[in-house]
Write an enzyme that holds these catalytic residues in place. Structure first.
Site, PDB file in Angstrom:
ATOM      1  N   LYS A  34       0.772  -1.268  -0.095  1.00  0.00           N
ATOM      2  CA  LYS A  34       0.049   0.069  -0.042  1.00  0.00           C
ATOM      3  C   LYS A  34       0.844   1.287   0.079  1.00  0.00           C
ATOM      4  O   LYS A  34       0.498   2.117   0.743  1.00  0.00           O
ATOM      5  CB  LYS A  34      -0.979  -0.026   1.278  1.00  0.00           C
ATOM      6  CG  LYS A  34      -1.716  -1.347   1.315  1.00  0.00           C
ATOM      7  CD  LYS A  34      -3.041  -1.242   0.856  1.00  0.00           C
ATOM      8  CE  LYS A  34      -3.868  -2.309   1.216  1.00  0.00           C
ATOM      9  NZ  LYS A  34      -4.163  -3.243   0.178  1.00  0.00           N
ATOM     10  N   CYS A  35       2.021   1.192  -0.782  1.00  0.00           N
ATOM     11  CA  CYS A  35       2.770   2.259  -0.754  1.00  0.00           C
ATOM     12  C   CYS A  35       3.018   2.900  -2.128  1.00  0.00           C
ATOM     13  O   CYS A  35       2.487   2.465  -3.222  1.00  0.00           O
ATOM     14  CB  CYS A  35       4.206   1.773  -0.381  1.00  0.00           C
ATOM     15  SG  CYS A  35       5.689   2.701  -0.635  1.00  0.00           S
ATOM     16  N   GLY A  36       3.201   4.385  -2.074  1.00  0.00           N
ATOM     17  CA  GLY A  36       3.511   4.773  -3.363  1.00  0.00           C
ATOM     18  C   GLY A  36       4.511   4.250  -4.431  1.00  0.00           C
ATOM     19  O   GLY A  36       4.526   4.250  -5.503  1.00  0.00           O
ATOM     20  N   PHE A  37       5.476   3.509  -3.813  1.00  0.00           N
ATOM     21  CA  PHE A  37       6.671   2.774  -4.445  1.00  0.00           C
ATOM     22  C   PHE A  37       5.975   1.375  -4.835  1.00  0.00           C
ATOM     23  O   PHE A  37       6.822   0.679  -5.442  1.00  0.00           O
ATOM     24  CB  PHE A  37       7.733   2.703  -3.800  1.00  0.00           C
ATOM     25  CG  PHE A  37       8.430   4.123  -3.491  1.00  0.00           C
ATOM     26  CD1 PHE A  37       9.020   4.872  -4.403  1.00  0.00           C
ATOM     27  CD2 PHE A  37       8.295   4.668  -2.049  1.00  0.00           C
ATOM     28  CE1 PHE A  37       9.391   6.170  -4.432  1.00  0.00           C
ATOM     29  CE2 PHE A  37       8.880   5.763  -2.018  1.00  0.00           C
ATOM     30  CZ  PHE A  37       9.292   6.758  -3.102  1.00  0.00           C
ATOM     31  N   THR A  38       4.911   0.768  -4.501  1.00  0.00           N
ATOM     32  CA  THR A  38       4.270  -0.484  -4.748  1.00  0.00           C
ATOM     33  C   THR A  38       4.454  -0.849  -6.255  1.00  0.00           C
ATOM     34  O   THR A  38       4.797  -2.008  -6.463  1.00  0.00           O
ATOM     35  CB  THR A  38       3.004  -0.511  -4.131  1.00  0.00           C
ATOM     36  OG1 THR A  38       3.097  -0.390  -2.951  1.00  0.00           O
ATOM     37  CG2 THR A  38       2.486  -2.065  -4.535  1.00  0.00           C
TER      38      THR A  38
END
Length: 181
Positions: A34-38
């Site tokens: 659930k990360c912007g970098f996912t």
């Protein structure tokens, strides 16, 4: 010492020695769903598909230590990675990667490859640096993992060669990977 000294639990709960990756070039990354970098999962999978037959392994270690961006159970993480990104590289159980509860492997990795800052010439580097400076300044202390998707490149002898921060795109690692293959 090398990464071969360590053991870790796979996402299905089996304890394995990292010695099983002896002779391989390895990327170890702490990950989150659930990360912007996912979306980096997609490019990590591309690297894996492109180079696995030449001896590349990618080991994903989900962590919930950064903004609680890996909230599910291990089975949820595995399903998410397979369904959304087609991940076929090995995933490990949710793991703490910083502070006093960090898995010893990550203490070793960060000692061998210290934090050298973010590339603030890039928008993502500037944004992550500003966010951490404002909201979590203690995360910037020392050489610990700073955020999700920190990546470590390991040579065929188990030695840490290079650290890539969250803001470094996986495909930017190609030249370094090819040198080791």
């Amino acid at each position: 010492m090398s990464i071969y000294t360590y053991q870790a639990d796979t996402i299905t709960g089996k304890t394995v020695s990292l010695e099983q990756y002896k002779g391989k070039v390895v990327i170890i990354a702490n990950t989150a769903s659930k990360c912007g970098f996912t979306p980096q999962y997609a490019d990590l999978q591309k690297l894996y598909e492109q180079y696995k037959d030449q001896g590349l392994e990618i080991l994903g270690f989900p962590s919930n230590q950064f903004g609680e961006q890996e909230p599910g159970e291990n089975s949820d993480v595995q399903s998410f990675c397979q369904l959304n990104y087609g991940v076929t590289f090995p995933l490990f159980a949710k793991t703490d990667v910083r502070d006093e509860t960090a898995h010893p492997l990550f203490n070793y990795l960060t000692t061998e490859a210290p934090f050298n800052g973010f590339d603030t010439a890039e928008a993502s580097g500037k944004m992550l640096s500003a966010f951490l400076t404002e909201k979590l300044p203690h995360f910037l202390d020392g050489d610990s993992i700073k955020w999700n998707f920190t990546k470590f490149l390991i040579d065929r002898e188990g030695n840490v060669v290079k650290r890539f921060e969250s803001t470094d795109e996986p495909l930017s690692m190609k030249a370094d990977i090819e040198k080791l293959l």
